[in-house]
Design a protein around this motif. Structure first.
Motif, PDB file in Angstrom:
ATOM      1  N   ARG A  78       0.926  -1.328  -0.033  1.00  0.00           N
ATOM      2  CA  ARG A  78       0.004   0.070   0.020  1.00  0.00           C
ATOM      3  C   ARG A  78       0.943   1.278   0.079  1.00  0.00           C
ATOM      4  N   PHE A  79       2.120   1.141  -0.663  1.00  0.00           N
ATOM      5  CA  PHE A  79       2.920   2.318  -0.451  1.00  0.00           C
ATOM      6  C   PHE A  79       2.418   3.508  -1.235  1.00  0.00           C
ATOM      7  N   HIS A  80       1.509   3.400  -2.303  1.00  0.00           N
ATOM      8  CA  HIS A  80       0.592   4.469  -2.717  1.00  0.00           C
ATOM      9  C   HIS A  80      -0.262   5.308  -1.859  1.00  0.00           C
ATOM     10  N   GLU A  81      -0.385   4.612  -0.669  1.00  0.00           N
ATOM     11  CA  GLU A  81      -1.265   5.504   0.088  1.00  0.00           C
ATOM     12  C   GLU A  81      -0.822   6.417   1.095  1.00  0.00           C
ATOM     13  N   HIS A  82       0.810   6.312   0.985  1.00  0.00           N
ATOM     14  CA  HIS A  82       1.423   7.545   1.530  1.00  0.00           C
ATOM     15  C   HIS A  82       1.201   8.836   1.198  1.00  0.00           C
ATOM     16  N   PRO A  83       0.828   9.791   1.898  1.00  0.00           N
ATOM     17  CA  PRO A  83       0.120  11.049   1.458  1.00  0.00           C
ATOM     18  C   PRO A  83       0.984  11.832   0.382  1.00  0.00           C
ATOM     19  N   ARG A  84       2.261  11.738   0.588  1.00  0.00           N
ATOM     20  CA  ARG A  84       3.003  12.521  -0.358  1.00  0.00           C
ATOM     21  C   ARG A  84       3.251  11.768  -1.634  1.00  0.00           C
ATOM     22  N   LEU A  85       3.425  10.417  -1.756  1.00  0.00           N
ATOM     23  CA  LEU A  85       3.376   9.484  -2.976  1.00  0.00           C
ATOM     24  C   LEU A  85       2.106   9.561  -3.409  1.00  0.00           C
ATOM     25  N   ARG A  86       0.811   9.743  -2.774  1.00  0.00           N
ATOM     26  CA  ARG A  86      -0.160   9.612  -3.355  1.00  0.00           C
ATOM     27  C   ARG A  86      -0.633  11.014  -4.019  1.00  0.00           C
ATOM     28  N   ALA A  87      -0.165  12.186  -3.493  1.00  0.00           N
ATOM     29  CA  ALA A  87      -0.240  13.397  -4.228  1.00  0.00           C
ATOM     30  C   ALA A  87       0.418  13.596  -5.394  1.00  0.00           C
ATOM     31  N   LEU A  88       1.947  12.943  -5.173  1.00  0.00           N
ATOM     32  CA  LEU A  88       2.659  12.957  -6.554  1.00  0.00           C
ATOM     33  C   LEU A  88       2.239  12.123  -7.722  1.00  0.00           C
ATOM     34  N   LEU A  89       1.449  10.908  -7.346  1.00  0.00           N
ATOM     35  CA  LEU A  89       0.918  10.083  -8.379  1.00  0.00           C
ATOM     36  C   LEU A  89      -0.349  10.682  -9.064  1.00  0.00           C
ATOM     37  N   ALA A  90      -1.100  11.517  -8.306  1.00  0.00           N
ATOM     38  CA  ALA A  90      -2.274  11.924  -8.657  1.00  0.00           C
ATOM     39  C   ALA A  90      -2.043  13.607  -9.135  1.00  0.00           C
ATOM     40  N   ASP A  91      -0.822  13.983  -9.310  1.00  0.00           N
ATOM     41  CA  ASP A  91      -0.716  15.306  -9.641  1.00  0.00           C
ATOM     42  C   ASP A  91      -1.174  15.749 -11.027  1.00  0.00           C
ATOM     43  N   PRO A  92      -2.271  16.596 -11.004  1.00  0.00           N
ATOM     44  CA  PRO A  92      -2.825  16.745 -12.313  1.00  0.00           C
ATOM     45  C   PRO A  92      -2.098  17.722 -13.456  1.00  0.00           C
ATOM     46  N   ARG A  93      -1.141  18.453 -12.735  1.00  0.00           N
ATOM     47  CA  ARG A  93      -0.223  19.191 -13.511  1.00  0.00           C
ATOM     48  C   ARG A  93       0.804  18.312 -14.404  1.00  0.00           C
ATOM     49  N   VAL A  94       0.810  17.105 -14.088  1.00  0.00           N
ATOM     50  CA  VAL A  94       1.969  16.184 -14.568  1.00  0.00           C
ATOM     51  C   VAL A  94       1.062  15.022 -15.528  1.00  0.00           C
ATOM     52  N   PRO A  95       1.435  14.920 -16.898  1.00  0.00           N
ATOM     53  CA  PRO A  95       0.722  13.984 -17.623  1.00  0.00           C
ATOM     54  C   PRO A  95       1.076  12.645 -17.234  1.00  0.00           C
ATOM     55  N   PRO A  96      -0.154  11.887 -17.146  1.00  0.00           N
ATOM     56  CA  PRO A  96       0.081  10.672 -16.546  1.00  0.00           C
ATOM     57  C   PRO A  96       1.315   9.566 -16.929  1.00  0.00           C
ATOM     58  N   GLU A  97       1.774   9.569 -18.369  1.00  0.00           N
ATOM     59  CA  GLU A  97       2.876   9.041 -18.842  1.00  0.00           C
ATOM     60  C   GLU A  97       4.208   9.364 -18.146  1.00  0.00           C
ATOM     61  N   ALA A  98       4.088  10.817 -17.514  1.00  0.00           N
ATOM     62  CA  ALA A  98       5.196  11.158 -16.755  1.00  0.00           C
ATOM     63  C   ALA A  98       5.141  11.214 -15.285  1.00  0.00           C
ATOM     64  N   ARG A  99       4.304  10.442 -14.766  1.00  0.00           N
ATOM     65  CA  ARG A  99       3.898  10.552 -13.027  1.00  0.00           C
ATOM     66  C   ARG A  99       5.039   9.708 -12.511  1.00  0.00           C
ATOM     67  N   ILE A 100       5.326   8.495 -13.183  1.00  0.00           N
ATOM     68  CA  ILE A 100       6.721   7.863 -12.596  1.00  0.00           C
ATOM     69  C   ILE A 100       7.738   8.410 -12.383  1.00  0.00           C
ATOM     70  N   ASP A 101       8.156   9.202 -13.392  1.00  0.00           N
ATOM     71  CA  ASP A 101       9.276  10.054 -13.301  1.00  0.00           C
ATOM     72  C   ASP A 101       9.155  11.045 -12.242  1.00  0.00           C
ATOM     73  N   HIS A 102       8.014  11.645 -12.225  1.00  0.00           N
ATOM     74  CA  HIS A 102       7.765  12.672 -11.252  1.00  0.00           C
ATOM     75  C   HIS A 102       8.026  12.385  -9.974  1.00  0.00           C
ATOM     76  N   VAL A 103       7.271  11.127  -9.741  1.00  0.00           N
ATOM     77  CA  VAL A 103       7.500  10.562  -8.289  1.00  0.00           C
ATOM     78  C   VAL A 103       8.871  10.183  -7.913  1.00  0.00           C
ATOM     79  N   LEU A 104       9.661   9.694  -8.934  1.00  0.00           N
ATOM     80  CA  LEU A 104      11.057   9.429  -8.704  1.00  0.00           C
ATOM     81  C   LEU A 104      11.909  10.721  -8.539  1.00  0.00           C
ATOM     82  N   ALA A 105      11.572  11.742  -9.324  1.00  0.00           N
ATOM     83  CA  ALA A 105      12.618  13.061  -8.828  1.00  0.00           C
ATOM     84  C   ALA A 105      12.049  13.669  -7.620  1.00  0.00           C
ATOM     85  N   GLU A 106      10.716  13.731  -7.325  1.00  0.00           N
ATOM     86  CA  GLU A 106      10.333  14.609  -6.240  1.00  0.00           C
ATOM     87  C   GLU A 106      10.183  13.695  -4.844  1.00  0.00           C
ATOM     88  N   ALA A 107       9.952  12.499  -4.782  1.00  0.00           N
ATOM     89  CA  ALA A 107       9.981  11.873  -3.579  1.00  0.00           C
ATOM     90  C   ALA A 107      11.148  11.680  -3.108  1.00  0.00           C
TER      91      ALA A 107
END
Length: 127
Positions: A78-107
Motif C-alpha cells: 500500500r505504498f501508494h497510500e502515503h500522503p506525499r506519494l499519493r499526491a505525486l502520483l495524482a498530480d494533475p499538472r503532470v501528464p499520466p505518462e510522466a508521473r512515475i518519473d515525477h515521483v522518482l524525481a520528487e519523492a
C-alpha cells in the motif's frame, strides 16, 4: 465492420491480461527472491491489483503497471497510500505518462521509508 460493446470489452480484457502477464514475468525475472513464495496466480493477481491502482491515478501504460507492481513488492503493498506519494502520483499538472518519473524525481528517501510502514493506525508525518 461494426465492433460491438461485448467485443470491445473482451479485447480490453485480453489486453489487460497480457499486460499483467508481462508484469508478472518481469517480477519473476527481476525480483526473483522477493516473489519466489508466490505462485503464478497470486503474482498475476498482484499485478492486476497494481493495474487497478494505476488506473485510479490515471496510469495505464505498461511501464506504470510494472513499476507499481515492483514498488508494491519492494516498498509495501500500500505504498501508494502515503500522503506525499499519493499526491505525486495524482498530480494533475503532470501528464499520466510522466508521473512515475515525477515521483522518482520528487519523492524523498523519507517518503519511501514512511511508505514502507504504511498500515492501519500508523500515522505518517506529512512531508
Amino acid at each position: 465492420m461494426i465492433i460491438r460493446r461485448e467485443q470491445k470489452s473482451a479485447l480490453a480484457e485480453r489486453q489487460r491480461r497480457a499486460q499483467c502477464d508481462l508484469a508478472r514475468d518481469y517480477l519473476r525475472a527481476e525480483l526473483r527472491d522477493l516473489v519466489a513464495d508466490l505462485g503464478d496466480d497470486a503474482l498475476f493477481e498482484h499485478c492486476r491489483e497494481s493495474m487497478e491502482i494505476g488506473l485510479a491515478f490515471g496510469l495505464s501504460d505498461h511501464r506504470s503497471v510494472v513499476w507499481l507492481a515492483a514498488m508494491r513488492v519492494l516498498i509495501h503493498p500500500r505504498f501508494h497510500e502515503h500522503p506525499r506519494l499519493r499526491a505525486l502520483l495524482a498530480d494533475p499538472r503532470v501528464p499520466p505518462e510522466a508521473r512515475i518519473d515525477h515521483v522518482l524525481a520528487e519523492a524523498t528517501e523519507l517518503d519511501f521509508h514512511e511508505a514502507a510502514i504504511v498500515g492501519p493506525g500508523i500515522p505518517l508525518a506529512e512531508s
